[in-house]
Scaffold this motif. Structure first.
Motif, PDB file in Angstrom:
ATOM      1  N   TRP A 149     -35.121  36.184 -18.655  1.00  0.00           N
ATOM      2  CA  TRP A 149     -36.397  36.376 -18.132  1.00  0.00           C
ATOM      3  C   TRP A 149     -36.328  37.690 -17.306  1.00  0.00           C
ATOM      4  O   TRP A 149     -35.523  37.976 -16.424  1.00  0.00           O
ATOM      5  CB  TRP A 149     -36.796  35.024 -17.024  1.00  0.00           C
ATOM      6  N   VAL A 150     -37.544  38.662 -17.523  1.00  0.00           N
ATOM      7  CA  VAL A 150     -37.557  39.999 -16.622  1.00  0.00           C
ATOM      8  C   VAL A 150     -38.833  39.714 -16.160  1.00  0.00           C
ATOM      9  O   VAL A 150     -40.219  39.171 -16.383  1.00  0.00           O
ATOM     10  CB  VAL A 150     -37.631  41.062 -17.641  1.00  0.00           C
ATOM     11  N   PHE A 151     -38.815  39.960 -14.740  1.00  0.00           N
ATOM     12  CA  PHE A 151     -39.958  39.866 -13.825  1.00  0.00           C
ATOM     13  C   PHE A 151     -40.701  41.261 -13.814  1.00  0.00           C
ATOM     14  O   PHE A 151     -40.006  42.350 -13.385  1.00  0.00           O
ATOM     15  CB  PHE A 151     -39.542  39.526 -12.459  1.00  0.00           C
ATOM     16  N   GLY A 152     -41.918  41.355 -14.011  1.00  0.00           N
ATOM     17  CA  GLY A 152     -42.774  42.355 -14.041  1.00  0.00           C
ATOM     18  C   GLY A 152     -43.832  42.474 -12.752  1.00  0.00           C
ATOM     19  O   GLY A 152     -44.459  41.552 -12.718  1.00  0.00           O
ATOM     20  N   TYR A 153     -43.861  43.460 -12.107  1.00  0.00           N
ATOM     21  CA  TYR A 153     -44.740  43.601 -11.079  1.00  0.00           C
ATOM     22  C   TYR A 153     -45.798  44.730 -10.957  1.00  0.00           C
ATOM     23  O   TYR A 153     -46.538  44.874 -10.181  1.00  0.00           O
ATOM     24  CB  TYR A 153     -44.218  43.493  -9.692  1.00  0.00           C
ATOM     25  N   GLY A 154     -45.416  45.643 -12.010  1.00  0.00           N
ATOM     26  CA  GLY A 154     -46.352  47.017 -12.338  1.00  0.00           C
ATOM     27  C   GLY A 154     -46.933  47.076 -13.646  1.00  0.00           C
ATOM     28  O   GLY A 154     -47.471  45.994 -13.875  1.00  0.00           O
ATOM     29  N   SER A 155     -46.779  48.042 -14.327  1.00  0.00           N
ATOM     30  CA  SER A 155     -47.262  48.138 -15.580  1.00  0.00           C
ATOM     31  C   SER A 155     -46.609  47.358 -16.707  1.00  0.00           C
ATOM     32  O   SER A 155     -47.519  46.922 -17.606  1.00  0.00           O
ATOM     33  CB  SER A 155     -46.956  49.509 -16.030  1.00  0.00           C
ATOM     34  N   LEU A 156     -45.490  46.436 -16.289  1.00  0.00           N
ATOM     35  CA  LEU A 156     -45.185  45.602 -17.369  1.00  0.00           C
ATOM     36  C   LEU A 156     -46.179  44.323 -17.236  1.00  0.00           C
ATOM     37  O   LEU A 156     -46.301  43.715 -18.337  1.00  0.00           O
ATOM     38  CB  LEU A 156     -43.780  44.834 -16.995  1.00  0.00           C
ATOM     39  N   ILE A 157     -46.822  44.243 -16.489  1.00  0.00           N
ATOM     40  CA  ILE A 157     -47.956  43.026 -16.093  1.00  0.00           C
ATOM     41  C   ILE A 157     -49.104  43.251 -17.203  1.00  0.00           C
ATOM     42  O   ILE A 157     -49.534  42.367 -17.884  1.00  0.00           O
ATOM     43  CB  ILE A 157     -48.638  43.025 -14.996  1.00  0.00           C
ATOM     44  N   TRP A 158     -49.332  44.519 -17.538  1.00  0.00           N
ATOM     45  CA  TRP A 158     -50.596  44.753 -18.367  1.00  0.00           C
ATOM     46  C   TRP A 158     -50.336  45.643 -19.549  1.00  0.00           C
ATOM     47  O   TRP A 158     -51.040  45.869 -20.297  1.00  0.00           O
ATOM     48  CB  TRP A 158     -51.635  45.414 -17.631  1.00  0.00           C
ATOM     49  N   ARG A 159     -49.088  46.151 -19.593  1.00  0.00           N
ATOM     50  CA  ARG A 159     -48.708  47.007 -20.907  1.00  0.00           C
ATOM     51  C   ARG A 159     -47.479  46.702 -21.439  1.00  0.00           C
ATOM     52  O   ARG A 159     -46.302  47.018 -21.053  1.00  0.00           O
ATOM     53  CB  ARG A 159     -48.824  48.458 -20.171  1.00  0.00           C
ATOM     54  N   GLN A 160     -47.431  45.635 -22.321  1.00  0.00           N
ATOM     55  CA  GLN A 160     -46.346  45.158 -22.947  1.00  0.00           C
ATOM     56  C   GLN A 160     -46.140  45.780 -24.186  1.00  0.00           C
ATOM     57  O   GLN A 160     -46.929  45.513 -25.259  1.00  0.00           O
ATOM     58  CB  GLN A 160     -46.280  43.573 -23.336  1.00  0.00           C
ATOM     59  N   ASP A 161     -45.047  46.775 -24.203  1.00  0.00           N
ATOM     60  CA  ASP A 161     -44.722  47.492 -25.475  1.00  0.00           C
ATOM     61  C   ASP A 161     -43.428  46.985 -25.926  1.00  0.00           C
ATOM     62  O   ASP A 161     -42.790  47.558 -26.333  1.00  0.00           O
ATOM     63  CB  ASP A 161     -44.953  48.910 -25.471  1.00  0.00           C
ATOM     64  N   PHE A 162     -43.060  45.972 -25.847  1.00  0.00           N
ATOM     65  CA  PHE A 162     -41.699  45.169 -26.175  1.00  0.00           C
ATOM     66  C   PHE A 162     -42.271  43.527 -26.701  1.00  0.00           C
ATOM     67  O   PHE A 162     -42.972  43.149 -26.095  1.00  0.00           O
ATOM     68  CB  PHE A 162     -40.898  45.113 -24.956  1.00  0.00           C
ATOM     69  N   PRO A 163     -41.520  43.163 -27.277  1.00  0.00           N
ATOM     70  CA  PRO A 163     -41.679  41.669 -27.758  1.00  0.00           C
ATOM     71  C   PRO A 163     -41.049  40.711 -26.701  1.00  0.00           C
ATOM     72  O   PRO A 163     -40.217  41.074 -26.077  1.00  0.00           O
ATOM     73  CB  PRO A 163     -40.612  41.463 -28.996  1.00  0.00           C
ATOM     74  N   TYR A 164     -41.836  39.754 -26.907  1.00  0.00           N
ATOM     75  CA  TYR A 164     -41.586  38.606 -25.822  1.00  0.00           C
ATOM     76  C   TYR A 164     -41.754  37.323 -26.301  1.00  0.00           C
ATOM     77  O   TYR A 164     -42.694  37.066 -27.227  1.00  0.00           O
ATOM     78  CB  TYR A 164     -41.960  38.884 -24.270  1.00  0.00           C
ATOM     79  N   GLN A 165     -40.871  36.419 -25.914  1.00  0.00           N
ATOM     80  CA  GLN A 165     -41.230  34.775 -26.380  1.00  0.00           C
ATOM     81  C   GLN A 165     -42.268  34.237 -25.519  1.00  0.00           C
ATOM     82  O   GLN A 165     -42.830  33.245 -26.133  1.00  0.00           O
ATOM     83  CB  GLN A 165     -39.692  34.170 -26.351  1.00  0.00           C
ATOM     84  N   GLN A 166     -42.179  34.353 -24.375  1.00  0.00           N
ATOM     85  CA  GLN A 166     -43.041  33.590 -23.430  1.00  0.00           C
ATOM     86  C   GLN A 166     -43.333  34.537 -22.382  1.00  0.00           C
ATOM     87  O   GLN A 166     -42.563  35.648 -21.917  1.00  0.00           O
ATOM     88  CB  GLN A 166     -42.237  32.622 -22.685  1.00  0.00           C
ATOM     89  N   ALA A 167     -44.737  34.408 -21.534  1.00  0.00           N
ATOM     90  CA  ALA A 167     -44.967  35.005 -20.456  1.00  0.00           C
ATOM     91  C   ALA A 167     -45.883  33.944 -19.346  1.00  0.00           C
ATOM     92  O   ALA A 167     -46.529  33.199 -19.769  1.00  0.00           O
ATOM     93  CB  ALA A 167     -46.079  35.934 -20.835  1.00  0.00           C
ATOM     94  N   ARG A 168     -45.363  34.290 -18.059  1.00  0.00           N
ATOM     95  CA  ARG A 168     -45.806  33.194 -17.150  1.00  0.00           C
ATOM     96  C   ARG A 168     -45.853  33.964 -15.982  1.00  0.00           C
ATOM     97  O   ARG A 168     -45.350  34.876 -15.476  1.00  0.00           O
ATOM     98  CB  ARG A 168     -44.581  32.214 -16.891  1.00  0.00           C
ATOM     99  N   ARG A 169     -47.241  33.716 -15.241  1.00  0.00           N
ATOM    100  CA  ARG A 169     -47.229  33.789 -13.751  1.00  0.00           C
ATOM    101  C   ARG A 169     -45.893  33.546 -13.026  1.00  0.00           C
ATOM    102  O   ARG A 169     -45.762  32.372 -13.212  1.00  0.00           O
ATOM    103  CB  ARG A 169     -48.670  33.151 -13.017  1.00  0.00           C
ATOM    104  N   ALA A 170     -45.768  34.492 -12.274  1.00  0.00           N
ATOM    105  CA  ALA A 170     -44.568  34.265 -11.272  1.00  0.00           C
ATOM    106  C   ALA A 170     -44.220  35.107 -10.181  1.00  0.00           C
ATOM    107  O   ALA A 170     -45.190  35.839  -9.951  1.00  0.00           O
ATOM    108  CB  ALA A 170     -43.187  34.759 -12.342  1.00  0.00           C
ATOM    109  N   HIS A 171     -43.494  34.812  -9.384  1.00  0.00           N
ATOM    110  CA  HIS A 171     -43.312  35.878  -8.169  1.00  0.00           C
ATOM    111  C   HIS A 171     -41.691  35.643  -7.582  1.00  0.00           C
ATOM    112  O   HIS A 171     -41.011  34.913  -8.194  1.00  0.00           O
ATOM    113  CB  HIS A 171     -44.162  35.231  -6.865  1.00  0.00           C
TER     114      HIS A 171
END
Length: 185
Positions: free
Chosen positions: A12-34
């Protein structure tokens, strides 16, 4: 620091900046987190994506803040994706192991942050200076103001309140409108 990333496994990788809205990478799941004990601040310079070497833009990093939570999105990715993310997050960022919290529990994960003292760290500044810099700068990923606006929009879509981001957004918009209404000679 990189103990969680093992070839062939998912992390799991946590995004708090551009990763939130710009996924230029494949992922299996995305969840709201903190994550706890951190807050998001526009204190990192961007000499590559949102500015240039001689005029860096401002992007977010994490700043330690006792009792605070930083909300964003967590992505479950294959460890091989870190090769891409390490290249994307090169301007003073490093990987850090963190505990990622979801509504239904928590898990060990990784985030990128730019520590104080890195070569691109800008730190805090008066809001007027940050707004002027953000409205002036652009880099290979686009205008710095677009980064602020996209992040604010993405946070709202996650039902996240962030006074620092939202104040910058309002002031960036206000200044842009002022410049359009009353262009400088």
């Amino acid at each position: 620091m990189r103990g969680l990333v093992n070839a062939g496994e998912s992390v799991w990788v946590f995004g708090y900046g551009s990763l939130i809205w710009r996924q230029d990478f494949p992922y299996q799941q995305a969840r709201r987190a903190h994550i706890r004990g951190w807050e998001r601040r526009f204190w990192q310079g961007s000499h590559d994506h949102r500015g240039v070497q001689t005029d860096p833009g401002r992007v977010v990093t994490l700043v330690e803040a006792e009792g605070e939570c930083c909300f964003g999105r967590a992505f479950l990715i294959k460890a091989s994706v870190f090769e891409h993310l390490d290249q994307r997050e090169i301007n003073g960022y490093r990987r850090e192991d963190v505990e990622i919290h979801f509504d239904d529990g928590h898990i060990a994960g990784v985030t990128y942050f730019a520590p104080r003292g890195n070569f691109a760290f800008l730190g805090n500044a008066p809001i007027e200076e940050m707004v002027a810099q953000i409205n002036r700068c652009a880099g290979r990923s686009g205008h710095n103001a677009d980064y602020v606006l996209e992040l604010a929009c993405a946070l709202r879509s996650l039902d996240v309140s962030d006074p620092h981001v939202f104040e910058l957004e309002a002031r960036v918009i206000e200044e842009r409108q002022r410049l359009v209404s009353y262009p400088e000679d």
